[in-house]
Design a protein around this motif. Sequence first.
Motif, mmCIF file in Angstrom:
data_model
loop_
_atom_site.group_PDB
_atom_site.id
_atom_site.type_symbol
_atom_site.label_atom_id
_atom_site.label_comp_id
_atom_site.label_asym_id
_atom_site.label_seq_id
_atom_site.Cartn_x
_atom_site.Cartn_y
_atom_site.Cartn_z
ATOM 1 N N GLU A 92 0.839 -1.196 0.000
ATOM 2 C CA GLU A 92 0.000 0.000 0.000
ATOM 3 C C GLU A 92 0.871 1.241 0.000
ATOM 4 O OE1 GLU A 92 -3.354 2.401 0.086
ATOM 5 O OE2 GLU A 92 -2.792 0.436 -0.644
ATOM 6 N N LEU A 93 1.883 1.163 0.759
ATOM 7 C CA LEU A 93 2.775 2.298 0.796
ATOM 8 C C LEU A 93 3.396 2.549 -0.563
ATOM 9 C CD1 LEU A 93 3.059 2.645 3.998
ATOM 10 C CD2 LEU A 93 5.254 3.408 3.259
ATOM 11 N N ALA A 94 3.781 1.467 -1.139
ATOM 12 C CA ALA A 94 4.402 1.588 -2.458
ATOM 13 C C ALA A 94 3.410 2.167 -3.454
ATOM 14 C CB ALA A 94 4.886 0.221 -2.933
ATOM 15 N N ARG A 95 2.213 1.750 -3.293
ATOM 16 C CA ARG A 95 1.203 2.258 -4.207
ATOM 17 C C ARG A 95 1.063 3.766 -4.031
ATOM 18 N NH1 ARG A 95 -3.870 3.807 -4.515
ATOM 19 N NH2 ARG A 95 -4.130 3.694 -2.270
ATOM 20 N N PRO B 145 -4.798 -2.829 -4.396
ATOM 21 C CA PRO B 145 -4.908 -1.645 -3.552
ATOM 22 C C PRO B 145 -6.163 -1.732 -2.748
ATOM 23 C CG PRO B 145 -5.205 -1.141 -5.849
ATOM 24 C CD PRO B 145 -4.902 -2.609 -5.747
ATOM 25 N N PHE B 146 -6.071 -1.381 -1.545
ATOM 26 C CA PHE B 146 -7.287 -1.446 -0.776
ATOM 27 C C PHE B 146 -7.577 -0.134 -0.112
ATOM 28 C CE2 PHE B 146 -3.698 -3.033 1.401
ATOM 29 C CZ PHE B 146 -3.604 -2.158 2.448
ATOM 30 N N THR B 147 -7.058 0.852 -0.670
ATOM 31 C CA THR B 147 -7.258 2.126 -0.016
ATOM 32 C C THR B 147 -8.719 2.459 0.062
ATOM 33 O OG1 THR B 147 -7.067 3.183 -2.106
ATOM 34 C CG2 THR B 147 -5.104 3.067 -0.755
ATOM 35 N N SER B 148 -9.413 1.950 -0.890
ATOM 36 C CA SER B 148 -10.817 2.281 -0.912
ATOM 37 C C SER B 148 -11.573 1.554 0.174
ATOM 38 C CB SER B 148 -11.398 1.901 -2.255
ATOM 39 O OG SER B 148 -11.272 0.529 -2.428
ATOM 40 N N LEU B 149 -10.944 0.605 0.703
ATOM 41 C CA LEU B 149 -11.636 -0.150 1.716
ATOM 42 C C LEU B 149 -11.959 0.729 2.895
ATOM 43 C CD1 LEU B 149 -9.579 -3.357 1.702
ATOM 44 C CD2 LEU B 149 -11.835 -2.949 0.763
ATOM 45 N N PRO B 150 -13.023 0.401 3.503
ATOM 46 C CA PRO B 150 -13.385 1.136 4.702
ATOM 47 C C PRO B 150 -12.321 0.892 5.736
ATOM 48 C CG PRO B 150 -15.130 -0.345 4.014
ATOM 49 C CD PRO B 150 -13.967 -0.572 3.095
ATOM 50 N N PRO B 151 -12.052 1.882 6.475
ATOM 51 C CA PRO B 151 -11.027 1.765 7.489
ATOM 52 C C PRO B 151 -11.254 0.578 8.383
ATOM 53 C CG PRO B 151 -11.827 4.006 7.342
ATOM 54 C CD PRO B 151 -12.646 3.172 6.396
ATOM 55 N N SER B 152 -12.438 0.368 8.689
ATOM 56 C CA SER B 152 -12.712 -0.718 9.608
ATOM 57 C C SER B 152 -12.205 -2.019 9.048
ATOM 58 C CB SER B 152 -14.214 -0.831 9.837
ATOM 59 O OG SER B 152 -14.834 -1.149 8.621
#
Length: 577
Positions: free
Chosen positions: A380-383, A538-545
């Motif tokens: 994720e960081l790399a993304r 990428p899962f940035t879109s994922l809800p934080p939870s």
Amino acid sequence: MPQLNGGGGDDLGANDEMISFKDEGEQEEKISENVSAERDLDDVKSSLVNESENNSSSSDSEQAERRPQPRQDSESYEKPRDYFTEALRRQQDGGFFKSPSYPGYPFLMIPDLTNPYLSNGSLSPSARTYLQMKWPLLDVPGTAGLKDSRSPTPGHLSNKVPVVQHPHHVHPLTPLITYSNEHFSPGTPPSHLSPEILDPKTGIPRAPHPSELSPYYPLSPGAVGQIPHPLGWLVPQQGQPMYSLPPGGFRHPYPALAMNASMSSLVSSRFSPHMVPHPPHSLHQTGIPHPAIVSPAIKQEPNHGTVSPTAHSKSPGPVKKEEDKKPHIKKPLNAFMLYMKEMRAKVVAECTLKESAAINQILGRRWHSLSREEQAKYYELARKERQLHSQLYPGWSARDNYGKRKKRKRESKQQETTAEDNFSSRNKKQCVQYLPPEKMCDSPASSHGSMLDSPATPSAALASPAAPAATHSEQAQPLSLTTKPEGRPQHHFPIPGKPSSSASSSSSSSSSSTQPSVSLALGSPVSQSSPLLSRPIPFTSLPPSMLSPTTFHQAALHSHHALLQSQPLALVTKSTD
DNA sequence: ACGCCTTTGAAGAAA
DNA sequence: TTTCTTCAAAGGCGT
């Protein structure tokens, strides 16, 4: 053509994210048993040994399937060199590990990296995001010190020092935050990039909230304290920002950043005019110098005539004039590189070894031994790094750096390498040979070497949340679908819901569907048609939870089991074009 | 002084 | 579409 969610690139986060994991039975189980279990070199060693044995015994095809195959010159495989062993031998004194027991290496986990981004639902514009993350954290006592970019380069910085890299001044975690503090001076951010960060969504200026930032630097004293970090000075003290200035002053590669207004002037001061060509490469539109930028004069070839003598020393006679003039913008670091940056010091500290080749081998093993969630953080960081990089340098292409390094003897190697060699080499590559049984670091878990080596776990296949996107297109479409590097055979996990038409489709799917891969990540084994998830999702879109460590982890485990026998899930990100 | 080695991943070029 | 190549970090080593 990649689909842009929001057109602006802000929606990158929304688009992207799919998480898939690739599985390896053994590894999985191990992870489930002890997710945070420390793997030590010994394990690695054992695993390696086992691998070697296994390789010989198992069919090549099988092995090939199960293992990631590093792309390397076949030559290297033909004559695998055990750098690890060699290095150890060189280290006659002191034993490999300082500590016989090798406590392990507590990962300096980056706090929930996803939070800052996820909270917003999408990655904010690079500049903003970057600032959000970095500026607040930079504690520059007397910002003035560094911030005055106009001041001459700090004495400790020689002209030859690459503008970008100052490993020793970077916190172990900072690498994960890519172009971070290293690049930005603690001073006041440029007006246009002022701390008043616009809310990506609303566009309303707002100051970054500590809570948003904190996640990135969770280095609680205790957590960090566990490991004496070589870079301890960077370790944030309680209540203090992580990046305190060294006694000598803050060595910021990009003092210019400290400047508010006249970035250009600052830049010029930091970079000589020839060094810092104006757009497109030198500086981003925002005027933010990027750590990735290395002045040709400094790092690459010297500038013709204008550059300092030292710079010249490096330049081989006729240099490409244009190239020289262009600042060297480095490639964004990938997940593994980020990991390496973070962990290298630790490994070095643990071991007496200092040779990077050996260290890298160890790190490679550790990387494979990481749990998916752990790896996911780096992906994720790399993304995000890529996103930021692409936003900062819209016109930059990896190709720009081609040929800057001296060409290796590729041709000769290629000639030497015949088709057969290639074939055999692949099989051979499966195994990394670097651990001599006798000299391994002691580690408690040495018994289960196999786990480390998860035979089949190509790191790539591992959960790699990051969406690989073409650098160029990344702006437009951060998450692009790309096929996985072929060199490393992987198991492909069918992605549910997704037309297998082509990898490219994934991007669209991801963009269109808010959480395609999420489901995967969460463990809902979706059976999709054929697309292979070759890349991190990428899962940035994922809800934080969902991304919360616990939840995520559980999900990962679930997916793990579900996929256990299935092939590794690869993330496919490719532009629909 | 400079390139190699080594790792994985990303991206681009070539086939 | 697949395969191959290059580069990113790092630092000791060899030439």
